[in-house]
Design a protein around this motif. Structure first.
Motif, PDB file in Angstrom:
ATOM      1  N   MET A  16      -4.444 -15.454  -7.565  1.00 25.30           N
ATOM      2  CA  MET A  16      -4.535 -14.200  -6.541  1.00 25.30           C
ATOM      3  C   MET A  16      -3.958 -13.211  -6.921  1.00 25.30           C
ATOM      4  N   ALA A  17      -2.786 -13.354  -7.506  1.00 25.63           N
ATOM      5  CA  ALA A  17      -1.878 -12.256  -8.214  1.00 25.63           C
ATOM      6  C   ALA A  17      -2.419 -11.490  -9.182  1.00 25.63           C
ATOM      7  N   ARG A  18      -3.252 -11.981 -10.062  1.00 21.61           N
ATOM      8  CA  ARG A  18      -4.276 -11.426 -11.136  1.00 21.61           C
ATOM      9  C   ARG A  18      -5.071 -10.705 -10.333  1.00 21.61           C
ATOM     10  N   ARG A  19      -5.858 -11.203  -9.449  1.00 21.19           N
ATOM     11  CA  ARG A  19      -6.810 -10.375  -8.632  1.00 21.19           C
ATOM     12  C   ARG A  19      -6.481  -9.006  -7.944  1.00 21.19           C
ATOM     13  N   ILE A  20      -5.162  -9.217  -7.242  1.00 25.97           N
ATOM     14  CA  ILE A  20      -4.488  -7.978  -6.959  1.00 25.97           C
ATOM     15  C   ILE A  20      -4.165  -6.844  -7.882  1.00 25.97           C
ATOM     16  N   ARG A  21      -3.586  -7.405  -9.079  1.00 22.65           N
ATOM     17  CA  ARG A  21      -3.329  -6.363 -10.235  1.00 22.65           C
ATOM     18  C   ARG A  21      -4.540  -5.909 -10.354  1.00 22.65           C
ATOM     19  N   THR A  22      -5.597  -6.827 -10.725  1.00 26.86           N
ATOM     20  CA  THR A  22      -6.967  -6.128 -11.195  1.00 26.86           C
ATOM     21  C   THR A  22      -7.583  -4.824 -10.238  1.00 26.86           C
ATOM     22  N   MET A  23      -7.565  -5.278  -8.931  1.00 20.72           N
ATOM     23  CA  MET A  23      -8.061  -4.599  -7.905  1.00 20.72           C
ATOM     24  C   MET A  23      -7.172  -3.069  -7.747  1.00 20.72           C
ATOM     25  N   PHE A  24      -5.954  -3.112  -7.942  1.00 21.96           N
ATOM     26  CA  PHE A  24      -5.499  -1.846  -7.878  1.00 21.96           C
ATOM     27  C   PHE A  24      -5.454  -1.032  -9.128  1.00 21.96           C
ATOM     28  N   ARG A  25      -5.526  -1.717 -10.155  1.00 16.26           N
ATOM     29  CA  ARG A  25      -6.003  -0.991 -11.518  1.00 16.26           C
ATOM     30  C   ARG A  25      -7.431  -0.242 -11.348  1.00 16.26           C
ATOM     31  N   ARG A  26      -8.376  -1.120 -10.744  1.00 10.67           N
ATOM     32  CA  ARG A  26      -9.720  -0.360 -10.770  1.00 10.67           C
ATOM     33  C   ARG A  26      -9.809   0.530  -9.743  1.00 10.67           C
ATOM     34  N   MET A  27      -8.817   0.425  -8.770  1.00  8.86           N
ATOM     35  CA  MET A  27      -8.965   1.746  -7.651  1.00  8.86           C
ATOM     36  C   MET A  27      -8.270   3.077  -8.009  1.00  8.86           C
ATOM     37  N   ARG A  28      -7.693   2.926  -9.235  1.00  6.80           N
ATOM     38  CA  ARG A  28      -6.674   4.127  -9.544  1.00  6.80           C
ATOM     39  C   ARG A  28      -7.597   5.324  -9.694  1.00  6.80           C
ATOM     40  N   PRO A  29      -8.907   5.375 -10.273  1.00  6.98           N
ATOM     41  CA  PRO A  29      -9.518   6.645 -10.504  1.00  6.98           C
ATOM     42  C   PRO A  29      -9.890   7.216  -8.800  1.00  6.98           C
ATOM     43  N   ILE A  30     -10.070   6.323  -8.097  1.00 11.94           N
ATOM     44  CA  ILE A  30     -10.069   6.798  -6.505  1.00 11.94           C
ATOM     45  C   ILE A  30      -8.866   7.300  -5.888  1.00 11.94           C
ATOM     46  N   THR A  31      -7.821   6.462  -5.968  1.00 13.24           N
ATOM     47  CA  THR A  31      -6.576   6.744  -5.212  1.00 13.24           C
ATOM     48  C   THR A  31      -5.749   7.861  -5.808  1.00 13.24           C
ATOM     49  N   VAL A  32      -5.677   8.130  -6.804  1.00  9.71           N
ATOM     50  CA  VAL A  32      -4.927   9.293  -7.311  1.00  9.71           C
ATOM     51  C   VAL A  32      -5.506  10.553  -6.917  1.00  9.71           C
ATOM     52  N   PRO A  33      -6.668  10.733  -7.050  1.00  7.49           N
ATOM     53  CA  PRO A  33      -7.181  12.301  -6.558  1.00  7.49           C
ATOM     54  C   PRO A  33      -6.953  12.239  -5.067  1.00  7.49           C
ATOM     55  N   MET A  34      -6.839  11.271  -4.256  1.00  7.69           N
ATOM     56  CA  MET A  34      -6.596  11.234  -2.773  1.00  7.69           C
ATOM     57  C   MET A  34      -5.368  11.344  -2.464  1.00  7.69           C
ATOM     58  N   ARG A  35      -4.293  11.265  -3.388  1.00  9.18           N
ATOM     59  CA  ARG A  35      -2.806  11.457  -2.819  1.00  9.18           C
ATOM     60  C   ARG A  35      -2.547  12.598  -2.142  1.00  9.18           C
ATOM     61  N   LEU A  36      -3.086  13.649  -2.542  1.00  7.80           N
ATOM     62  CA  LEU A  36      -2.782  15.045  -1.890  1.00  7.80           C
ATOM     63  C   LEU A  36      -3.224  15.156  -0.631  1.00  7.80           C
ATOM     64  N   THR A  37      -4.245  14.393  -0.031  1.00  8.28           N
ATOM     65  CA  THR A  37      -4.733  14.345   1.206  1.00  8.28           C
ATOM     66  C   THR A  37      -3.785  13.641   2.215  1.00  8.28           C
ATOM     67  N   GLY A  38      -2.955  12.505   1.485  1.00  4.06           N
ATOM     68  CA  GLY A  38      -2.122  11.763   2.239  1.00  4.06           C
ATOM     69  C   GLY A  38      -2.904  10.251   2.642  1.00  4.06           C
ATOM     70  N   LEU A  39      -4.032  10.250   2.443  1.00  2.75           N
ATOM     71  CA  LEU A  39      -4.871   8.946   2.759  1.00  2.75           C
ATOM     72  C   LEU A  39      -4.498   7.925   1.649  1.00  2.75           C
ATOM     73  N   THR A  40      -3.847   8.084   0.345  1.00  3.92           N
ATOM     74  CA  THR A  40      -3.535   7.135  -0.428  1.00  3.92           C
ATOM     75  C   THR A  40      -1.891   7.255  -0.775  1.00  3.92           C
ATOM     76  N   PRO A  41      -1.146   6.397  -1.182  1.00  2.21           N
ATOM     77  CA  PRO A  41       0.253   6.449  -1.425  1.00  2.21           C
ATOM     78  C   PRO A  41       0.223   7.213  -2.808  1.00  2.21           C
ATOM     79  N   ARG A  42       1.435   7.831  -2.963  1.00  2.00           N
ATOM     80  CA  ARG A  42       1.809   8.250  -4.322  1.00  2.00           C
ATOM     81  C   ARG A  42       2.637   7.178  -4.848  1.00  2.00           C
ATOM     82  N   MET A  43       2.045   6.093  -5.165  1.00  2.00           N
ATOM     83  CA  MET A  43       2.731   5.025  -5.775  1.00  2.00           C
ATOM     84  C   MET A  43       1.688   4.483  -7.102  1.00  2.00           C
TER      85      MET A  43
END
Length: 275
Positions: A146-173
């Motif tokens: 499960m820990a591996r799944r979690i790390r993979t999921m967040f890395r795959r989501m990076r192209p989506i989450t990074v551009p959305m940081r300015l909107t406040g919809l995703t964290p600046r982490m």
């Protein structure tokens, strides 16, 4: 003013919105003010205070509603070198202290439910009660796979989450910071870790439980996790299920806000401050 809120009425405070400094950061806080019973809302892991607007509207202006965005969440809260669970607990104390509130009902959704449970456990003299919304289930859902799944999921989501940081919809982490936080949540949710916290809760506590899946879950994983609540309720008479609703994890505050508000009212009725 409703009867349940009036029973805990405190000196009126002005409406306030601003930044509260804690550790190496500052948090965006909104306080509705007024003389009503203080209710502090604790967000999902990467959510914002805006998620609570329907619950707050349902309860109405006779309560004192306090919301805030966690570290690096939303558009205004600043980043930090510490996104740990203990930091989240320190943030609760910092927000309440800044607003001059000693005692409050804590209402938490998802990750915020675990924060609320721990804070109420550590401060039975300050917690007037707790409402835990589809979170704080004592279940061993984290293993190495499960820990591996979690790390993979967040890395795959990076192209989506990074551009959305300015909107406040995703964290600046970073993806690794978000994964670390989620993995720490899994460790804190183990039956051996969270079970004793729930068993020791000394204030009225009500759960509102969703149905179906959550982000990253598969098949009936989330429903199996929720089943762990039955044993906790059986062991501690102060804990009860307020409602099992049809919404899934992500939609519960949007669709079943009335059930959450109903649990807040019930906890207020049972609060030790009435006695």
């Amino acid at each position: 003013m409703t009867r349940d809120a009036a029973a805990h009425a405190s000196p009126s405070a002005p409406r306030w919105r601003g930044m509260v400094e804690v550790d190496d950061t500052a948090l965006a806080v909104t306080d509705s003010g007024g003389p009503g019973l203080p209710v502090l809302y604790l967000n999902g892991q990467f959510a914002t205070q805006g998620y609570w607007r329907r619950v707050i509207a349902e309860l109405g202006p006779s309560w004192r509603h306090i919301t805030f965005d966690g570290r690096a969440r939303g558009r205004r809260s600043r980043t930090s070198s510490d996104y740990s669970f203990e930091a989240a607990l320190r943030d609760v104390d910092a927000v309440l202290a800044a607003r001059g509130v000693r005692r409050a009902i804590v209402v938490g959704w998802s990750y915020g439910a675990v924060v609320a449970a721990h804070w109420a456990h550590r401060h039975p003299d300050r917690a007037l009660g707790a409402v835990l919304v589809d979170g704080a289930f004592p279940h061993d859902w984290l293993d190495e796979a499960m820990a591996r799944r979690i790390r993979t999921m967040f890395r795959r989501m990076r192209p989506i989450t990074v551009p959305m940081r300015l909107t406040g919809l995703t964290p600046r982490m970073s993806a690794d910071q978000m994964a670390d936080s989620n993995i720490e949540l899994g460790e804190l949710s183990r039956e051996s870790a969270l079970g004793p916290v729930l068993d020791a809760l000394a204030v009225p506590t009500r759960f509102v439980v969703a149905s179906g899946s959550s982000l990253g879950s598969r098949a009936d994983e989330q429903e199996r996790i929720r089943e762990s609540l039955d044993a906790a309720i059986a062991r501690n008479p102060r804990i009860a299920l307020s409602a099992k609703v049809s919404s899934d994890h992500g939609a519960i505050l949007r669709r079943d806000f009335a059930a959450v508000a109903g649990a807040v009212r019930k906890v207020a009725e049972l609060s030790p401050a009435r006695r």
